[in-house]
Design a protein around this motif. Structure first.
Motif, PDB file in Angstrom:
ATOM      1  N   ARG A  28       0.723  -1.164   0.221  1.00  0.00           N
ATOM      2  CA  ARG A  28      -0.079   0.106   0.226  1.00  0.00           C
ATOM      3  C   ARG A  28       0.735   1.252   0.047  1.00  0.00           C
ATOM      4  NH1 ARG A  28      -3.055   0.296   5.717  1.00  0.00           N
ATOM      5  NH2 ARG A  28      -1.385  -0.115   7.096  1.00  0.00           N
ATOM      6  N   GLN A  29       2.097   1.154   0.815  1.00  0.00           N
ATOM      7  CA  GLN A  29       2.705   2.368   0.617  1.00  0.00           C
ATOM      8  C   GLN A  29       3.269   2.621  -0.724  1.00  0.00           C
ATOM      9  OE1 GLN A  29       3.103   4.259   3.505  1.00  0.00           O
ATOM     10  NE2 GLN A  29       3.949   5.612   1.775  1.00  0.00           N
ATOM     11  N   TYR A  31       1.986   1.924  -3.881  1.00  0.00           N
ATOM     12  CA  TYR A  31       0.934   2.529  -4.467  1.00  0.00           C
ATOM     13  C   TYR A  31       0.529   4.081  -3.837  1.00  0.00           C
ATOM     14  CZ  TYR A  31      -1.102  -1.861  -6.041  1.00  0.00           C
ATOM     15  OH  TYR A  31      -1.540  -3.171  -6.410  1.00  0.00           O
ATOM     16  N   LEU A  32       0.859   4.188  -2.783  1.00  0.00           N
ATOM     17  CA  LEU A  32       0.396   5.758  -2.117  1.00  0.00           C
ATOM     18  C   LEU A  32       1.658   6.612  -2.569  1.00  0.00           C
ATOM     19  CD1 LEU A  32      -0.543   5.349   1.461  1.00  0.00           C
ATOM     20  CD2 LEU A  32      -1.760   6.650  -0.265  1.00  0.00           C
ATOM     21  N   TRP A  49      -4.459   6.063   2.450  1.00  0.00           N
ATOM     22  CA  TRP A  49      -4.999   4.748   2.282  1.00  0.00           C
ATOM     23  C   TRP A  49      -6.251   4.389   3.040  1.00  0.00           C
ATOM     24  CZ3 TRP A  49      -3.323   1.626  -1.271  1.00  0.00           C
ATOM     25  CH2 TRP A  49      -3.871   0.112  -1.446  1.00  0.00           C
ATOM     26  N   THR A  51      -8.803   1.365   4.186  1.00  0.00           N
ATOM     27  CA  THR A  51      -8.834  -0.089   3.847  1.00  0.00           C
ATOM     28  C   THR A  51      -9.982  -0.293   3.417  1.00  0.00           C
ATOM     29  OG1 THR A  51      -9.768  -0.072   6.265  1.00  0.00           O
ATOM     30  CG2 THR A  51      -7.450  -0.460   5.923  1.00  0.00           C
ATOM     31  N   ALA A  54      -9.457  -0.342  -0.320  1.00  0.00           N
ATOM     32  CA  ALA A  54      -8.764  -1.507  -0.615  1.00  0.00           C
ATOM     33  C   ALA A  54      -9.494  -3.006  -0.791  1.00  0.00           C
ATOM     34  CB  ALA A  54      -7.523  -1.570   0.023  1.00  0.00           C
ATOM     35  N   GLN A 130      -8.536   9.660  -0.901  1.00  0.00           N
ATOM     36  CA  GLN A 130      -8.317   8.494  -0.399  1.00  0.00           C
ATOM     37  C   GLN A 130      -8.109   7.575  -1.374  1.00  0.00           C
ATOM     38  OE1 GLN A 130     -11.446   7.632   2.644  1.00  0.00           O
ATOM     39  NE2 GLN A 130     -11.531   9.887   3.016  1.00  0.00           N
ATOM     40  N   GLY A 132      -7.388   3.049  -2.499  1.00  0.00           N
ATOM     41  CA  GLY A 132      -7.247   1.527  -2.078  1.00  0.00           C
ATOM     42  C   GLY A 132      -7.107   0.676  -3.253  1.00  0.00           C
ATOM     43  N   CYS A 148      -7.135   0.381  -9.025  1.00  0.00           N
ATOM     44  CA  CYS A 148      -7.085   1.373  -7.825  1.00  0.00           C
ATOM     45  C   CYS A 148      -8.592   2.086  -7.743  1.00  0.00           C
ATOM     46  CB  CYS A 148      -6.111   2.414  -7.972  1.00  0.00           C
ATOM     47  SG  CYS A 148      -4.302   1.808  -7.409  1.00  0.00           S
TER      48      CYS A 148
END
Length: 162
Positions: A28-29, A31-32, A49, A51, A54, A130, A132, A148
Motif C-alpha cells: 500500500r505504501q 501505491y501511495l 490509504w 482500507t 482496498a 483516499q 485503495g 485502484c
C-alpha cells in the motif's frame, strides 16, 4: 550436510530478495508513493490509504481473475484499471497511468487527439484524497490485473483536475 544447508540458505535468501523487490512494489505504501509523487509534481496534497477502498478493490480484482478483462466495476468510486504480463506490479500500473501526463494539456484541459488521459487525471484529481488498490494474477495466465479506487471520485467532464 553443511553444503545442503548452505544451498538451502542461498535459495531462501534469493527468494526473499526477489520477493522484496517485486512484492514491495505492490504494498500500500508503494501505491501511495507512486500516486503522491505525481500529485506533488502538480502541487496538490497526497492521498491516504483507505482500507474499505482496498477491500472493494481486492474483491473486484478477485472477480476479474477469471477473464482479466479491463471492465470497470460500476461502483461508487473513481477507478483505474490496468493489466500487464510478467512481473507487472502495482507501481508499474500507476506509472502507466501517470505517463499519460505527456498527452494532457492543463491549459485547455484536454488530451491530445488519439490518446488517453483520464487515468492520469484521476490520479491527480485534487478532491480524490483516499486510495485503495489491489492486484491479482489472472487465471491460467502470465497476466496481472491491477485496480485502484479513489474517494471521492473525480474526472468530471469540463472540470480541471487540480
Amino acid at each position: 550436510m553443511g553444503s545442503c544447508k548452505l544451498a538451502f540458505s542461498l535459495v531462501c535468501f534469493l527468494n526473499l530478495t526477489i520477493c522484496h523487490i517485486v512484492c514491495a512494489q505492490n504494498s500500500r505504501q508503494n501505491y501511495l508513493n507512486a500516486h503522491n509523487v505525481a500529485r506533488g509534481r502538480v502541487g496538490i496534497r497526497g492521498m491516504v490509504w483507505n482500507t474499505s477502498l482496498a477491500a472493494y478493490a481486492r474483491n473486484y480484482a478477485t472477480r476479474r481473475m477469471r477473464d482479466c478483462n479491463l471492465v470497470h466495476s460500476g461502483g461508487p468510486y473513481g477507478e483505474n484499471l490496468a493489466k500487464g504480463s510478467g512481473r507487472f506490479t502495482g507501481t508499474a500500473a500507476v506509472n502507466l497511468w501517470v505517463a499519460e501526463k505527456s498527452y494532457y494539456d492543463y491549459n485547455t484541459n484536454a488530451c491530445a487527439y488519439g490518446h488517453e488521459c483520464r487515468h492520469y487525471t484521476q490520479v491527480v484529481w485534487r478532491d480524490s484524497v483516499q486510495l485503495g488498490c489491489a492486484r491479482a494474477r489472472c487465471a491460467n495466465s502470465r497476466w496481472w490485473f491491477v485496480i485502484c479506487n479513489y474517494y471521492p471520485c473525480g474526472n468530471y467532464a469540463g472540470q480541471i483536475p487540480y
